[in-house]
Design an enzyme around this catalytic site. Sequence first.
Site, PDB file in Angstrom:
ATOM      1  N   ARG A 111       0.826  -1.226   0.000  1.00  0.00           N
ATOM      2  CA  ARG A 111       0.000   0.000   0.000  1.00  0.00           C
ATOM      3  C   ARG A 111       0.853   1.266   0.000  1.00  0.00           C
ATOM      4  NH1 ARG A 111      -2.571  -3.580  -1.002  1.00  0.00           N
ATOM      5  NH2 ARG A 111      -4.490  -4.355  -0.062  1.00  0.00           N
ATOM      6  N   SER A 152     -10.934  -0.714   3.867  1.00  0.00           N
ATOM      7  CA  SER A 152     -10.325  -0.963   5.182  1.00  0.00           C
ATOM      8  C   SER A 152      -9.711   0.336   5.673  1.00  0.00           C
ATOM      9  CB  SER A 152      -9.212  -2.002   5.070  1.00  0.00           C
ATOM     10  OG  SER A 152      -9.753  -3.211   4.632  1.00  0.00           O
ATOM     11  N   GLU A 155      -4.684   3.246   6.167  1.00  0.00           N
ATOM     12  CA  GLU A 155      -4.532   2.974   4.727  1.00  0.00           C
ATOM     13  C   GLU A 155      -5.221   4.111   3.951  1.00  0.00           C
ATOM     14  OE1 GLU A 155      -5.376  -1.063   3.550  1.00  0.00           O
ATOM     15  OE2 GLU A 155      -6.190  -0.404   1.629  1.00  0.00           O
TER      16      GLU A 155
HETATM   17  C1  LIG Z   1     -16.086  -0.499  -0.724  1.00  0.00           C
HETATM   18  C2  LIG Z   1     -14.591  -0.301  -0.857  1.00  0.00           C
HETATM   19  C3  LIG Z   1     -13.761  -1.395  -0.988  1.00  0.00           C
HETATM   20  C4  LIG Z   1     -12.374  -1.224  -1.116  1.00  0.00           C
HETATM   21  N1  LIG Z   1     -11.572  -2.325  -1.255  1.00  0.00           N
HETATM   22  C5  LIG Z   1     -10.239  -2.165  -1.423  1.00  0.00           C
HETATM   23  C6  LIG Z   1      -9.378  -3.306  -1.589  1.00  0.00           C
HETATM   24  O1  LIG Z   1      -9.821  -4.444  -1.602  1.00  0.00           O
HETATM   25  N2  LIG Z   1      -8.040  -3.066  -1.752  1.00  0.00           N
HETATM   26  C7  LIG Z   1      -7.515  -1.804  -1.760  1.00  0.00           C
HETATM   27  O2  LIG Z   1      -6.293  -1.658  -1.931  1.00  0.00           O
HETATM   28  N3  LIG Z   1      -8.295  -0.716  -1.597  1.00  0.00           N
HETATM   29  C8  LIG Z   1      -9.637  -0.864  -1.427  1.00  0.00           C
HETATM   30  N4  LIG Z   1     -10.439   0.234  -1.270  1.00  0.00           N
HETATM   31  C9  LIG Z   1      -9.837   1.572  -1.215  1.00  0.00           C
HETATM   32  C10 LIG Z   1      -9.845   2.326  -2.567  1.00  0.00           C
HETATM   33  O3  LIG Z   1     -10.887   1.878  -3.390  1.00  0.00           O
HETATM   34  C11 LIG Z   1      -8.540   2.171  -3.308  1.00  0.00           C
HETATM   35  O4  LIG Z   1      -7.490   2.676  -2.548  1.00  0.00           O
HETATM   36  C12 LIG Z   1      -8.562   2.895  -4.677  1.00  0.00           C
HETATM   37  O5  LIG Z   1      -7.506   2.409  -5.438  1.00  0.00           O
HETATM   38  C13 LIG Z   1      -8.507   4.416  -4.573  1.00  0.00           C
HETATM   39  O6  LIG Z   1      -8.712   4.974  -5.865  1.00  0.00           O
HETATM   40  P1  LIG Z   1      -9.431   6.380  -6.064  1.00  0.00           P
HETATM   41  O7  LIG Z   1      -9.365   6.727  -7.508  1.00  0.00           O
HETATM   42  O8  LIG Z   1     -10.777   6.369  -5.460  1.00  0.00           O
HETATM   43  O9  LIG Z   1      -8.452   7.325  -5.244  1.00  0.00           O
HETATM   44  P2  LIG Z   1      -8.854   8.592  -4.341  1.00  0.00           P
HETATM   45  O10 LIG Z   1      -9.550   8.095  -3.112  1.00  0.00           O
HETATM   46  O11 LIG Z   1      -9.547   9.613  -5.145  1.00  0.00           O
HETATM   47  O12 LIG Z   1      -7.412   9.122  -3.954  1.00  0.00           O
HETATM   48  C14 LIG Z   1      -6.554   8.342  -3.128  1.00  0.00           C
HETATM   49  C15 LIG Z   1      -5.151   8.968  -3.156  1.00  0.00           C
HETATM   50  O13 LIG Z   1      -4.605   8.826  -4.472  1.00  0.00           O
HETATM   51  C16 LIG Z   1      -4.123  10.077  -4.951  1.00  0.00           C
HETATM   52  N5  LIG Z   1      -4.340  10.085  -6.402  1.00  0.00           N
HETATM   53  C17 LIG Z   1      -5.488   9.801  -7.056  1.00  0.00           C
HETATM   54  N6  LIG Z   1      -5.299   9.877  -8.389  1.00  0.00           N
HETATM   55  C18 LIG Z   1      -4.010  10.239  -8.585  1.00  0.00           C
HETATM   56  C19 LIG Z   1      -3.200  10.482  -9.758  1.00  0.00           C
HETATM   57  N7  LIG Z   1      -3.679  10.381 -11.009  1.00  0.00           N
HETATM   58  N8  LIG Z   1      -1.904  10.838  -9.574  1.00  0.00           N
HETATM   59  C20 LIG Z   1      -1.366  10.936  -8.323  1.00  0.00           C
HETATM   60  N9  LIG Z   1      -2.085  10.715  -7.189  1.00  0.00           N
HETATM   61  C21 LIG Z   1      -3.390  10.360  -7.316  1.00  0.00           C
HETATM   62  C22 LIG Z   1      -4.966  11.122  -4.225  1.00  0.00           C
HETATM   63  O14 LIG Z   1      -4.312  12.368  -4.123  1.00  0.00           O
HETATM   64  C23 LIG Z   1      -5.158  10.459  -2.852  1.00  0.00           C
HETATM   65  O15 LIG Z   1      -4.061  10.761  -2.008  1.00  0.00           O
HETATM   66  C24 LIG Z   1     -11.826   0.073  -1.127  1.00  0.00           C
HETATM   67  C25 LIG Z   1     -12.680   1.193  -0.978  1.00  0.00           C
HETATM   68  C26 LIG Z   1     -14.047   1.012  -0.864  1.00  0.00           C
HETATM   69  C27 LIG Z   1     -14.951   2.209  -0.733  1.00  0.00           C
END
Ligand SMILES: Cc1cc2nc3c(=O)[nH]c(=O)nc-3n(C[C@H](O)[C@H](O)[C@H](O)COP(=O)(O)OP(=O)(O)OC[C@H]3O[C@@H](n4cnc5c(N)ncnc54)[C@H](O)[C@@H]3O)c2cc1C
Length: 324
Positions: free
Chosen positions: A174, A224, A314
């Site tokens: 992570r 999580s 996380e």
């Molecule tokens: C129901 C649910 C289940 C989940 N299950 C998992 C799982 O099984 N495993 C897991 O790892 N995670 C899980 N997650 C967490 C989350 O979905 C992941 O971390 C996901 O990859 C985040 O992507 P996002 O586009 O929503 O990022 P955001 O939440 O929008 O951003 C997260 C971070 O990434 C940075 N960021 C976003 N885009 C960019 C870019 N283009 N360049 C640089 N930085 C950037 C942002 O600044 C921020 O710091 C879950 C979340 C939910 C709600």
Amino acid sequence: MLKFEDNYPLNKITTLQIGGPARKFVKVKTDEELIKAIKYAKDQLMPYLIIGGGSNLLVSDEGFDGLVIKNEITGSISTSKVGFDSFEVSTKSGTPLQDLVDYTIAHGLSGLQKLTGIPGTIGGAVYGNAGAYGQTISGHLSNIVILACPESDSGCASLTRMTLSKRDCNFNYRDSIFKKTHDIILEVIFQLELGDPKILQQETQDILAKRLVKYPPGIKCPGSFFKNIIATSLPQEILQKIPPEKIIYGKLPAAALLEQVGAKGQKLDGIEIATYHANLFINKGHGSAKAFYNLAKKYAKKVKEKFGITLEPEVQLINLPTLI
Ligand SMILES: Cc1cc2nc3c(=O)[nH]c(=O)nc-3n(C[C@H](O)[C@H](O)[C@H](O)COP(=O)(O)OP(=O)(O)OC[C@H]3O[C@@H](n4cnc5c(N)ncnc54)[C@H](O)[C@@H]3O)c2cc1C
């Protein structure tokens, strides 16, 4: 044409549905729009934050005093053959991760199928090296195109598009180099092998069924909350006390420790820890970032007192202090 909005409520775009206003907010659909948005922030001497799907964010009730840039840069996913049974798959960072997973399954390509069901974009997944069921987004990644954005740079003269190799990205559990730099992920290239489409389909169906139990549709959570703990990072005296069957994929689940300190089912002002999973914090209605943060802090503190282990979030905390 970019549309900058004032005092945009961030609870509208986080899966947790929590977060105060962003001073300015803009959606970008191309690399050029992204550069313009950054230039705007720099001209106004305003901090900026790039977000994807908002699925891994806990934003403070005060919001973000700067420009939030929502990455909606998508485009068609492309594939080229690079070996007998290996293919290069390239995708823009604003593409939903699920679209990429579905694409690879449809093309019979193996390596990303276990990420099925993880919300958010490719950019967000790479930033936090998202993973599930023993697979990570970095596992089959080969290169990343970034926009290097040095924080110290007050203008846009040094915004540089460059390609990084997987090794340059310092991927860990992570974790990635992007948590330390201010660089923006634009495009991601994977190298995937041919797999058996039937097996790939079955694997994803099994995983989706499990995920549906943990994350029922409409659940307001950020996934999580705390990271699991890498078993080899634990001191011997602590490791000895942990039954080996508790270690999964080389990690001690944070949920196992939180359960031991009575976290399951606990509530605070509209935030609830799931009765079936101690590392799942849910907004049950009108919970605030403050309540969420305080509940998480309370149980992280109890884990620290009982086991001497510091749990690390996380989830990305926006405009909130470090938890412990
Ligand atoms: C129901 C649910 C289940 C989940 N299950 C998992 C799982 O099984 N495993 C897991 O790892 N995670 C899980 N997650 C967490 C989350 O979905 C992941 O971390 C996901 O990859 C985040 O992507 P996002 O586009 O929503 O990022 P955001 O939440 O929008 O951003 C997260 C971070 O990434 C940075 N960021 C976003 N885009 C960019 C870019 N283009 N360049 C640089 N930085 C950037 C942002 O600044 C921020 O710091 C879950 C979340 C939910 C709600």
